[in-house]
Design a protein around this motif. Structure first.
Motif, PDB file in Angstrom:
ATOM      1  N   ALA A  47     -11.893  10.695   7.342  1.00  0.00           N
ATOM      2  CA  ALA A  47     -11.100   9.799   6.493  1.00  0.00           C
ATOM      3  C   ALA A  47     -11.531   9.901   5.035  1.00  0.00           C
ATOM      4  CB  ALA A  47     -11.234   8.358   6.995  1.00  0.00           C
ATOM      5  N   LEU A  48     -12.845   9.963   4.791  1.00  0.00           N
ATOM      6  CA  LEU A  48     -13.325  10.083   3.413  1.00  0.00           C
ATOM      7  C   LEU A  48     -12.830  11.369   2.764  1.00  0.00           C
ATOM      8  CD1 LEU A  48     -17.028   8.859   3.826  1.00  0.00           C
ATOM      9  CD2 LEU A  48     -15.251   7.730   2.493  1.00  0.00           C
ATOM     10  N   GLU A  49     -12.937  12.479   3.485  1.00  0.00           N
ATOM     11  CA  GLU A  49     -12.520  13.758   2.900  1.00  0.00           C
ATOM     12  C   GLU A  49     -11.002  13.803   2.696  1.00  0.00           C
ATOM     13  OE1 GLU A  49     -12.873  17.596   1.322  1.00  0.00           O
ATOM     14  OE2 GLU A  49     -14.226  15.894   1.560  1.00  0.00           O
ATOM     15  N   ALA A  50     -10.243  13.261   3.664  1.00  0.00           N
ATOM     16  CA  ALA A  50      -8.785  13.239   3.507  1.00  0.00           C
ATOM     17  C   ALA A  50      -8.387  12.413   2.287  1.00  0.00           C
ATOM     18  CB  ALA A  50      -8.140  12.667   4.776  1.00  0.00           C
ATOM     19  N   ASN A  51      -9.026  11.280   2.080  1.00  0.00           N
ATOM     20  CA  ASN A  51      -8.720  10.453   0.904  1.00  0.00           C
ATOM     21  C   ASN A  51      -9.126  11.148  -0.390  1.00  0.00           C
ATOM     22  OD1 ASN A  51      -7.578   8.339   2.332  1.00  0.00           O
ATOM     23  ND2 ASN A  51      -9.509   7.265   2.590  1.00  0.00           N
ATOM     24  N   ARG A  52     -10.273  11.858  -0.368  1.00  0.00           N
ATOM     25  CA  ARG A  52     -10.690  12.563  -1.585  1.00  0.00           C
ATOM     26  C   ARG A  52      -9.699  13.667  -1.954  1.00  0.00           C
ATOM     27  NH1 ARG A  52     -12.557  17.054  -3.405  1.00  0.00           N
ATOM     28  NH2 ARG A  52     -12.437  18.018  -1.342  1.00  0.00           N
ATOM     29  N   VAL A  53      -9.303  14.452  -0.958  1.00  0.00           N
ATOM     30  CA  VAL A  53      -8.354  15.543  -1.220  1.00  0.00           C
ATOM     31  C   VAL A  53      -7.025  14.988  -1.706  1.00  0.00           C
ATOM     32  CG1 VAL A  53      -7.040  17.390  -0.115  1.00  0.00           C
ATOM     33  CG2 VAL A  53      -9.466  17.126   0.391  1.00  0.00           C
ATOM     34  N   TYR A  54      -6.579  13.886  -1.096  1.00  0.00           N
ATOM     35  CA  TYR A  54      -5.287  13.316  -1.488  1.00  0.00           C
ATOM     36  C   TYR A  54      -5.355  12.751  -2.910  1.00  0.00           C
ATOM     37  CZ  TYR A  54      -0.900  10.795  -0.908  1.00  0.00           C
ATOM     38  OH  TYR A  54       0.376  10.350  -1.046  1.00  0.00           O
ATOM     39  N   ALA A  55      -6.454  12.061  -3.234  1.00  0.00           N
ATOM     40  CA  ALA A  55      -6.600  11.529  -4.593  1.00  0.00           C
ATOM     41  C   ALA A  55      -6.667  12.660  -5.615  1.00  0.00           C
ATOM     42  CB  ALA A  55      -7.867  10.657  -4.683  1.00  0.00           C
ATOM     43  N   LEU A 255     -13.037   2.991   2.900  1.00  0.00           N
ATOM     44  CA  LEU A 255     -13.434   4.387   2.784  1.00  0.00           C
ATOM     45  C   LEU A 255     -12.571   4.989   1.685  1.00  0.00           C
ATOM     46  CD1 LEU A 255     -13.582   5.307   6.579  1.00  0.00           C
ATOM     47  CD2 LEU A 255     -15.465   4.604   5.108  1.00  0.00           C
ATOM     48  N   ALA A 256     -13.189   5.311   0.565  1.00  0.00           N
ATOM     49  CA  ALA A 256     -12.426   5.688  -0.634  1.00  0.00           C
ATOM     50  C   ALA A 256     -12.714   7.123  -1.025  1.00  0.00           C
ATOM     51  CB  ALA A 256     -12.762   4.752  -1.802  1.00  0.00           C
ATOM     52  N   GLY A 257     -11.645   7.820  -1.434  1.00  0.00           N
ATOM     53  CA  GLY A 257     -11.748   9.109  -2.102  1.00  0.00           C
ATOM     54  C   GLY A 257     -11.142   8.955  -3.487  1.00  0.00           C
ATOM     55  N   PHE A 258     -11.744   9.577  -4.490  1.00  0.00           N
ATOM     56  CA  PHE A 258     -11.279   9.343  -5.853  1.00  0.00           C
ATOM     57  C   PHE A 258     -11.296  10.630  -6.656  1.00  0.00           C
ATOM     58  CE2 PHE A 258     -15.829   8.674  -5.682  1.00  0.00           C
ATOM     59  CZ  PHE A 258     -16.305   9.353  -6.791  1.00  0.00           C
ATOM     60  N   ALA A 259     -10.504  10.636  -7.731  1.00  0.00           N
ATOM     61  CA  ALA A 259     -10.459  11.751  -8.683  1.00  0.00           C
ATOM     62  C   ALA A 259      -9.996  11.184 -10.012  1.00  0.00           C
ATOM     63  CB  ALA A 259      -9.527  12.858  -8.197  1.00  0.00           C
ATOM     64  N   THR A 260     -10.259  11.912 -11.090  1.00  0.00           N
ATOM     65  CA  THR A 260      -9.896  11.442 -12.418  1.00  0.00           C
ATOM     66  C   THR A 260      -8.808  12.318 -13.019  1.00  0.00           C
ATOM     67  OG1 THR A 260     -11.673  12.773 -13.391  1.00  0.00           O
ATOM     68  CG2 THR A 260     -12.170  10.470 -12.876  1.00  0.00           C
ATOM     69  N   VAL A 269      -7.543   6.424  -7.020  1.00  0.00           N
ATOM     70  CA  VAL A 269      -8.357   6.087  -5.856  1.00  0.00           C
ATOM     71  C   VAL A 269      -7.454   5.941  -4.639  1.00  0.00           C
ATOM     72  CG1 VAL A 269     -10.013   4.473  -4.861  1.00  0.00           C
ATOM     73  CG2 VAL A 269     -10.011   4.872  -7.328  1.00  0.00           C
ATOM     74  N   ALA A 270      -7.748   6.725  -3.596  1.00  0.00           N
ATOM     75  CA  ALA A 270      -7.070   6.584  -2.306  1.00  0.00           C
ATOM     76  C   ALA A 270      -8.084   6.008  -1.325  1.00  0.00           C
ATOM     77  CB  ALA A 270      -6.557   7.937  -1.814  1.00  0.00           C
ATOM     78  N   GLN A 271      -7.738   4.926  -0.680  1.00  0.00           N
ATOM     79  CA  GLN A 271      -8.706   4.291   0.207  1.00  0.00           C
ATOM     80  C   GLN A 271      -8.032   3.723   1.438  1.00  0.00           C
ATOM     81  OE1 GLN A 271     -10.630   1.380  -2.284  1.00  0.00           O
ATOM     82  NE2 GLN A 271      -9.020  -0.116  -2.068  1.00  0.00           N
ATOM     83  N   GLN A 272      -8.843   3.515   2.451  1.00  0.00           N
ATOM     84  CA  GLN A 272      -8.367   3.055   3.752  1.00  0.00           C
ATOM     85  C   GLN A 272      -9.379   2.078   4.330  1.00  0.00           C
ATOM     86  OE1 GLN A 272      -7.908   6.243   6.497  1.00  0.00           O
ATOM     87  NE2 GLN A 272      -7.354   4.975   8.227  1.00  0.00           N
ATOM     88  N   PRO A 273      -8.930   0.971   4.925  1.00  0.00           N
ATOM     89  CA  PRO A 273      -9.882   0.038   5.530  1.00  0.00           C
ATOM     90  C   PRO A 273     -10.694   0.707   6.640  1.00  0.00           C
ATOM     91  CG  PRO A 273      -7.700  -0.968   5.308  1.00  0.00           C
ATOM     92  CD  PRO A 273      -7.533   0.479   4.991  1.00  0.00           C
ATOM     93  N   LEU A 274     -11.987   0.424   6.671  1.00  0.00           N
ATOM     94  CA  LEU A 274     -12.855   1.007   7.692  1.00  0.00           C
ATOM     95  C   LEU A 274     -12.378   0.623   9.095  1.00  0.00           C
ATOM     96  CD1 LEU A 274     -15.426   2.503   8.514  1.00  0.00           C
ATOM     97  CD2 LEU A 274     -16.677   0.363   8.217  1.00  0.00           C
ATOM     98  N   THR A 275     -11.935  -0.613   9.260  1.00  0.00           N
ATOM     99  CA  THR A 275     -11.500  -1.050  10.589  1.00  0.00           C
ATOM    100  C   THR A 275     -10.290  -0.247  11.065  1.00  0.00           C
ATOM    101  OG1 THR A 275     -10.178  -2.795   9.511  1.00  0.00           O
ATOM    102  CG2 THR A 275     -12.388  -3.380  10.284  1.00  0.00           C
ATOM    103  N   ARG A 276      -9.394   0.091  10.131  1.00  0.00           N
ATOM    104  CA  ARG A 276      -8.218   0.885  10.512  1.00  0.00           C
ATOM    105  C   ARG A 276      -8.627   2.313  10.889  1.00  0.00           C
ATOM    106  NH1 ARG A 276      -2.720   0.176   9.448  1.00  0.00           N
ATOM    107  NH2 ARG A 276      -1.572   1.754  10.646  1.00  0.00           N
ATOM    108  N   THR A 277      -9.620   2.852  10.197  1.00  0.00           N
ATOM    109  CA  THR A 277     -10.104   4.200  10.506  1.00  0.00           C
ATOM    110  C   THR A 277     -10.694   4.269  11.903  1.00  0.00           C
ATOM    111  OG1 THR A 277     -10.611   4.539   8.163  1.00  0.00           O
ATOM    112  CG2 THR A 277     -11.660   6.030   9.743  1.00  0.00           C
ATOM    113  N   LEU A 278     -11.414   3.197  12.284  1.00  0.00           N
ATOM    114  CA  LEU A 278     -12.112   3.216  13.572  1.00  0.00           C
ATOM    115  C   LEU A 278     -11.253   2.733  14.734  1.00  0.00           C
ATOM    116  CD1 LEU A 278     -15.609   1.856  12.451  1.00  0.00           C
ATOM    117  CD2 LEU A 278     -14.850   4.230  12.684  1.00  0.00           C
TER     118      LEU A 278
END
Length: 523
Positions: A47-55, A255-260, A269-278
């Motif tokens: 989830a972290l890597e997917a959010n980072r790539v998407y951001a 769980l956040a992935g970010f880019a500038t 910032v692309a992020q997802q609740p930890l509870t939803r990930t699990l």
């Protein structure tokens, strides 16, 4: 007395059964816990890597939009400087810039004194001729350069961000600027770029500027507000991209992935609740339990039978002890199976079960340290190997490489062909390395070879051999591809860290890229 002995015999057998059952239960629980921990971490990492790539992708799209918009305004500034005294021509040009794309909600021209000379759309033209005194106007007049403003309230009472280009006369004199604005509380290009979220797993996006003000958020009521408490936003100014597990300003663990966006200083910032990930983790564990339950039942029946076998010799020995005065007792005891043999068998069975558990955990650990696409070691495995080499004091050489122009392969042939190229490169790396060398995939098209005990010259020869092999090995349907390689060596007695050698190899790779690619450069 016989009843008492009979009760003692039954109690001992029951004790053995309980011990066996508890042992099996502990092993099962340990197996379930190990599976849970590994699967949980895999879900979080994914989830972290997917959010980072998407951001990062959306930040790149936003950066492209800003550059294109500023280029449009730069062209318009060149046109406007020749007609600042012609109000009709100014109006036609602002209409053209507004109408040629969806880049802006409004466009306007302001002279060097802050007077509005022209504006589009038409319903704002009652402001023409007035002196604009908003923070955005003062910022543009003061900076006199291509600019993405901080959000401010315009003369028309809109919360806006403006993109502007200065207008200079032929003699270099500053004449004013031409600008386009985005209305943050209305439909704009930023909403269009970010509003349709690709992932449907509870993730969401937001964009903040360097002043922590929200420029885009799924909740329109929060646009324009300043985020007060968020550890990630505090560090966006110093970090370009990455991942972070944190609690957001509402106290929800994310769980956040970010880019500038470099040209504007914005953070995506692309992020997802930890509870939803699990959420899927429960189904995964149920599947594990469902698969192992029949095997556990068979195992329990086997343990019950073994408990009877263990209790039987004890009963026979007790019977012999009751008849010590009988002539036949010695022969009878010799026929009793040896107690230690049975104990050894039980120990062997338990050790066998433990070995199965350790093998299962080891397989999960290996999977966690292996890149699924190429079969090479991933970053987690690389870190373990580096720590081991450092602890053993073994010098090594490092070869860092990546595929030249790999983005063209994905763009022209698709990601499936790109994956085929990556797998083929991994095969060629195996064919060119020595036994005991470590091959690692560190990123998309980035790879690393660790050569324990190899000198810099040997590593350079290996790198050159790999470069030639890749160059001369076509991959259908792409054809020939090339790689650039950087080589460095870590001396265990040098006093520096292994990471320094990897950094030196990275810099050598960068030099190889600068020098034209398809070459080997060593530190």
């Amino acid at each position: 007395m016989p009843n008492a002995k009979q009760g003692m015999r039954l109690d001992l057998r029951t004790l053995i059964l309980v011990l066996c059952a508890l042992t099996a239960l502990v092993m099962l629980c340990a197996s379930y816990f190990a599976s849970y921990r590994v699967q949980r971490q895999l879900l979080i990492d994914h989830a972290l890597e997917a959010n980072r790539v998407y951001a990062a992708k959306l930040a790149a799209i936003t950066e492209t939009y800003i550059r294109n918009a500023l280029q449009q305004l730069a062209f318009s500034a060149g046109v406007q400087r020749q007609q600042l005294a012609d109000s009709a021509a100014l109006r036609a040009e602002t209409d053209r810039v507004l109408g040629q794309s969806m880049a802006f909600n409004s466009t306007f021209v302001i002279d060097a004194n802050g007077v509005l000379l022209s504006v589009s759309p038409a319903h704002l033209r009652h402001l023409v001729g007035g002196r604009m005194q908003s923070p955005g106007v003062e910022e543009a007049l003061h900076e006199r350069r291509p600019l993405v403003s901080t959000p401010y309230v315009s003369a028309a009472n809109n919360l806006v961000v403006t993109l502007s280009q200065p207008i200079f006369g032929a003699d270099g004199r500053y004449l004013g600027y031409v600008a386009g604005s985005l209305y943050l509380h209305e439909r704009n290009i930023l909403n269009s770029l970010l509003g349709e979220h690709f992932y449907k797993d509870g993730s969401y996006l937001y964009v903040v500027d360097s002043q922590r003000r929200l420029l885009y958020h799924p909740n329109p009521q929060r646009v324009g507000t300043v985020v007060q408490s968020n550890s990630l936003i505090n560090q966006l100014g110093t970090l370009r991209n990455g991942t972070r597990q944190l609690s957001n300003s509402q106290g929800v663990e994310m769980l956040a992935g970010f880019a500038t966006v470099p040209s504007a200083g914005w953070g995506v910032v692309a992020q997802q609740p930890l509870t939803r990930t699990l959420t899927p983790l429960g189904d995964l564990i149920l599947n594990v339990v469902g698969t192992s339950a029949p095997l556990a039942l068979v195992g329990f029946l086997l343990l019950w039978w073994l408990a009877l076998i263990i209790a039987q010799p004890l009963w026979q020995l007790a019977a012999g002890a009751r008849t010590m005065d009988s002539p036949e007792t010695a022969e009878h005891l010799r026929r009793v199976p040896a107690w230690y043999f049975e104990a050894a068998e039980l120990k062997r069975a338990l050790l066998f079960g433990l070995n199965l558990l350790q093998e299962r955990i080891g397989r999960l650990n290996r999977d966690a340290q292996t890149d699924p696409l190429t079969g090479l070691v991933n970053r987690r495995g690389l870190e373990f190997s580096l720590a081991l080499l450092q602890a053993e004091g073994r010098s090594f050489s490092a070869i860092v490489l990546d595929i030249d122009h790999f983005k063209r392969v994905n763009d022209n042939h698709g990601h499936e062909v790109g994956d085929q190229v990556l797998r083929r490169l991994a095969e060629l790396m195996r064919s060119c390395c020595r036994e005991g060398d470590l091959l690692c995939r560190t990123g998309g098209e980035e790879f690393l070879m660790l050569l324990p005990g190899a000198g810099l010259e040997v590593a350079a020869n290996v790198a050159e051999r790999l470069r030639l092999t890749v160059q001369d090995t076509p991959v259908e349907p792409v054809g020939a591809v090339t790689v650039s390689l950087g080589v460095a060596r870590w001396d265990a007695k040098g006093g520096n860290e292994p990471a320094d050698a990897l950094g030196a190899a990275d810099r050598a790779l960068y030099q190889a890229k600068q020098q034209g690619r398809n070459r080997v450069v060593h530190a």
